[in-house]
Scaffold this motif. Structure first.
Motif, PDB file in Angstrom:
ATOM      1  N   TYR A 147       0.687  -1.255   0.049  1.00 10.26           N
ATOM      2  CA  TYR A 147       0.071   0.147  -0.066  1.00 10.26           C
ATOM      3  C   TYR A 147       0.774   1.339   0.086  1.00 10.26           C
ATOM      4  CZ  TYR A 147      -3.679   3.063   1.736  1.00 10.26           C
ATOM      5  OH  TYR A 147      -4.510   4.173   2.234  1.00 10.26           O
ATOM      6  N   CYS A 148       1.985   1.227   0.752  1.00 11.84           N
ATOM      7  CA  CYS A 148       2.882   2.517   0.737  1.00 11.84           C
ATOM      8  C   CYS A 148       3.393   2.817  -0.651  1.00 11.84           C
ATOM      9  CB  CYS A 148       4.060   1.952   1.632  1.00 11.84           C
ATOM     10  SG  CYS A 148       5.084   3.396   1.722  1.00 11.84           S
ATOM     11  N   TRP A 149       3.878   1.764  -1.182  1.00  7.57           N
ATOM     12  CA  TRP A 149       4.505   2.261  -2.770  1.00  7.57           C
ATOM     13  C   TRP A 149       3.395   2.737  -3.566  1.00  7.57           C
ATOM     14  CZ3 TRP A 149       3.261  -0.468  -7.363  1.00  7.57           C
ATOM     15  CH2 TRP A 149       4.253   0.058  -8.364  1.00  7.57           C
ATOM     16  N   LEU A 150       2.112   1.852  -3.540  1.00  5.20           N
ATOM     17  CA  LEU A 150       0.963   2.438  -4.275  1.00  5.20           C
ATOM     18  C   LEU A 150       0.651   3.821  -4.114  1.00  5.20           C
ATOM     19  CD1 LEU A 150      -1.214  -0.616  -3.991  1.00  5.20           C
ATOM     20  CD2 LEU A 150      -0.127   0.006  -6.101  1.00  5.20           C
ATOM     21  N   VAL A 151       0.721   4.261  -2.732  1.00 14.13           N
ATOM     22  CA  VAL A 151       0.211   5.717  -2.329  1.00 14.13           C
ATOM     23  C   VAL A 151       1.503   6.824  -2.892  1.00 14.13           C
ATOM     24  CG1 VAL A 151       0.211   7.349  -0.606  1.00 14.13           C
ATOM     25  CG2 VAL A 151      -0.863   4.969  -0.412  1.00 14.13           C
ATOM     26  N   LEU A 152       2.717   6.422  -2.760  1.00 14.27           N
ATOM     27  CA  LEU A 152       3.667   7.186  -3.168  1.00 14.27           C
ATOM     28  C   LEU A 152       3.985   7.340  -4.783  1.00 14.27           C
ATOM     29  CD1 LEU A 152       6.786   5.723  -0.783  1.00 14.27           C
ATOM     30  CD2 LEU A 152       5.510   8.122  -0.688  1.00 14.27           C
ATOM     31  N   VAL A 153       3.596   6.354  -5.322  1.00 15.57           N
ATOM     32  CA  VAL A 153       3.309   6.434  -7.058  1.00 15.57           C
ATOM     33  C   VAL A 153       2.400   7.147  -7.412  1.00 15.57           C
ATOM     34  CG1 VAL A 153       2.892   4.994  -9.029  1.00 15.57           C
ATOM     35  CG2 VAL A 153       4.819   4.228  -7.021  1.00 15.57           C
ATOM     36  N   LYS A 154       1.321   6.920  -6.604  1.00 16.32           N
ATOM     37  CA  LYS A 154      -0.004   7.557  -7.167  1.00 16.32           C
ATOM     38  C   LYS A 154       0.340   9.132  -7.067  1.00 16.32           C
ATOM     39  CE  LYS A 154      -3.563   6.201  -7.948  1.00 16.32           C
ATOM     40  NZ  LYS A 154      -4.080   5.565  -9.258  1.00 16.32           N
ATOM     41  N   MET A 155       0.871   9.682  -5.736  1.00 14.76           N
ATOM     42  CA  MET A 155       1.152  10.984  -5.543  1.00 14.76           C
ATOM     43  C   MET A 155       2.085  11.536  -6.862  1.00 14.76           C
ATOM     44  SD  MET A 155       2.422  12.030  -1.744  1.00 14.76           S
ATOM     45  CE  MET A 155       2.543  10.598  -1.059  1.00 14.76           C
ATOM     46  N   GLU A 156       3.099  10.702  -7.309  1.00 11.78           N
ATOM     47  CA  GLU A 156       4.021  11.133  -8.255  1.00 11.78           C
ATOM     48  C   GLU A 156       3.063  11.124  -9.702  1.00 11.78           C
ATOM     49  OE1 GLU A 156       8.378   9.860  -9.403  1.00 11.78           O
ATOM     50  OE2 GLU A 156       6.951   8.168  -9.483  1.00 11.78           O
ATOM     51  N   LYS A 157       2.276  10.229  -9.896  1.00 11.46           N
ATOM     52  CA  LYS A 157       1.733  10.191 -11.439  1.00 11.46           C
ATOM     53  C   LYS A 157       0.633  11.014 -11.292  1.00 11.46           C
ATOM     54  CE  LYS A 157       2.624   5.212 -12.676  1.00 11.46           C
ATOM     55  NZ  LYS A 157       2.189   3.967 -12.875  1.00 11.46           N
ATOM     56  N   GLU A 158      -0.064  11.335 -10.249  1.00 14.16           N
ATOM     57  CA  GLU A 158      -1.157  12.282 -10.454  1.00 14.16           C
ATOM     58  C   GLU A 158      -0.712  13.693 -10.035  1.00 14.16           C
ATOM     59  OE1 GLU A 158      -4.167  11.329 -11.487  1.00 14.16           O
ATOM     60  OE2 GLU A 158      -3.581   9.245 -11.501  1.00 14.16           O
ATOM     61  N   ASN A 159       0.454  13.797  -9.939  1.00 13.03           N
ATOM     62  CA  ASN A 159       1.071  15.118  -9.724  1.00 13.03           C
ATOM     63  C   ASN A 159       0.252  15.881  -8.640  1.00 13.03           C
ATOM     64  OD1 ASN A 159       2.911  17.261 -10.499  1.00 13.03           O
ATOM     65  ND2 ASN A 159       1.516  18.226 -12.140  1.00 13.03           N
ATOM     66  N   LEU A 160      -0.042  14.926  -7.624  1.00 14.26           N
ATOM     67  CA  LEU A 160      -0.534  15.685  -6.364  1.00 14.26           C
ATOM     68  C   LEU A 160       0.302  16.708  -5.542  1.00 14.26           C
ATOM     69  CD1 LEU A 160      -2.419  12.650  -5.058  1.00 14.26           C
ATOM     70  CD2 LEU A 160      -3.296  14.274  -6.615  1.00 14.26           C
ATOM     71  N   ILE A 161       1.750  16.564  -5.596  1.00 12.41           N
ATOM     72  CA  ILE A 161       2.424  17.538  -5.187  1.00 12.41           C
ATOM     73  C   ILE A 161       2.520  18.897  -5.634  1.00 12.41           C
ATOM     74  CG2 ILE A 161       4.881  18.265  -4.771  1.00 12.41           C
ATOM     75  CD1 ILE A 161       5.532  15.244  -4.315  1.00 12.41           C
ATOM     76  N   MET A 162       2.122  19.288  -6.827  1.00  5.91           N
ATOM     77  CA  MET A 162       1.839  20.621  -7.482  1.00  5.91           C
ATOM     78  C   MET A 162       0.450  20.795  -6.869  1.00  5.91           C
ATOM     79  SD  MET A 162       2.698  23.191  -8.774  1.00  5.91           S
ATOM     80  CE  MET A 162       3.877  22.911 -10.038  1.00  5.91           C
ATOM     81  N   LYS A 163      -0.496  20.155  -7.097  1.00  2.03           N
ATOM     82  CA  LYS A 163      -1.683  20.503  -6.640  1.00  2.03           C
ATOM     83  C   LYS A 163      -1.928  20.805  -5.437  1.00  2.03           C
ATOM     84  CE  LYS A 163      -6.405  18.371  -5.799  1.00  2.03           C
ATOM     85  NZ  LYS A 163      -7.086  17.387  -6.108  1.00  2.03           N
ATOM     86  N   HIS A 164      -1.180  20.246  -4.485  1.00  2.00           N
ATOM     87  CA  HIS A 164      -1.241  20.586  -2.961  1.00  2.00           C
ATOM     88  C   HIS A 164      -0.527  21.664  -2.518  1.00  2.00           C
ATOM     89  CE1 HIS A 164      -4.394  17.927  -1.598  1.00  2.00           C
ATOM     90  NE2 HIS A 164      -3.957  16.962  -2.573  1.00  2.00           N
TER      91      HIS A 164
END
Length: 195
Positions: free
Chosen positions: A126-143
């Motif tokens: 689950y951890c890897w999935l969450v980290l990859v999702k942040m990266e692929k969905e560009n969540l860092i820029m959004k937040h």
């Protein structure tokens, strides 16, 4: 009573082009020859959450991937979920982002996206999935933009465009660096057997 220190962690060369250290010196060099007692101890450490850092969880995950046994899947899956949901992942990310603490909202959105994603059942991690999702969905820029948009960030005043952009860029740089450092714990994506 004096105790002599045992040897340090064992480095294992495998048929795969990778090396890693085993969790404890008592674990055999070849994880496939691990005793049932050693395996039970690792499972127990996962079930009781004595192991709560990404580094130690990855070490156990690598051992269990070699064992390729159904009996280790549930404890490993549960341990990763606990690590993420008990804020240990957030704490480690914030330990890497001291100037601009990592956004809990960013992490929460990634967690929610993973839960809704049917393809997430392909991995026990689950951890890897969450980290990859942040990266692929560009969540860092959004937040980072969301943080810079909050009036409370600026003490109620309206920032200039230059101030807004500078804060966004600083958050993106620091958070992305932390995310990439966490993702370095995997040399390739985990599969259903964990590695």
């Amino acid at each position: 009573m004096s105790r002599s220190a045992g040897p340090g962690p064992t480095t294992v060369s495998t048929t795969r082009p990778q090396q890693y250290q085993l969790v404890s010196p008592g674990t055999p060099a070849d994880p496939r020859s691990m005793s049932q007692n050693n395996k039970d101890q690792l499972v127990q450490s996962l079930r009781t959450h004595r192991v709560n850092t990404i580094t130690e969880l990855r070490r156990i995950e690598k051992i269990f991937a070699f064992l390729d046994s159904a009996e280790v899947t549930e404890p490993m899956t549960t341990a990763w979920a606990h690590y993420v949901n008990s804020n240990n992942l957030l704490n480690e990310l914030r330990g890497l982002t001291r100037t601009y603490p990592f956004s809990s909202e960013c992490l929460d959105e990634a967690k929610a996206m993973v839960v809704r994603d049917p393809s997430s059942t392909r991995s026990w991690n689950y951890c890897w999935l969450v980290l990859v999702k942040m990266e692929k969905e560009n969540l860092i820029m959004k937040h980072a933009r969301a943080l810079a948009s909050k009036a409370s960030t600026w003490g109620g005043r309206r920032p200039t465009k230059e101030e807004f952009d500078r804060l966004v860029n600083a958050c993106v740089a620091e958070w992305t660096r932390a995310l990439r450092q966490m993702l370095k714990h995997w040399d390739k994506p985990p599969s259903t057997t964990g590695n």
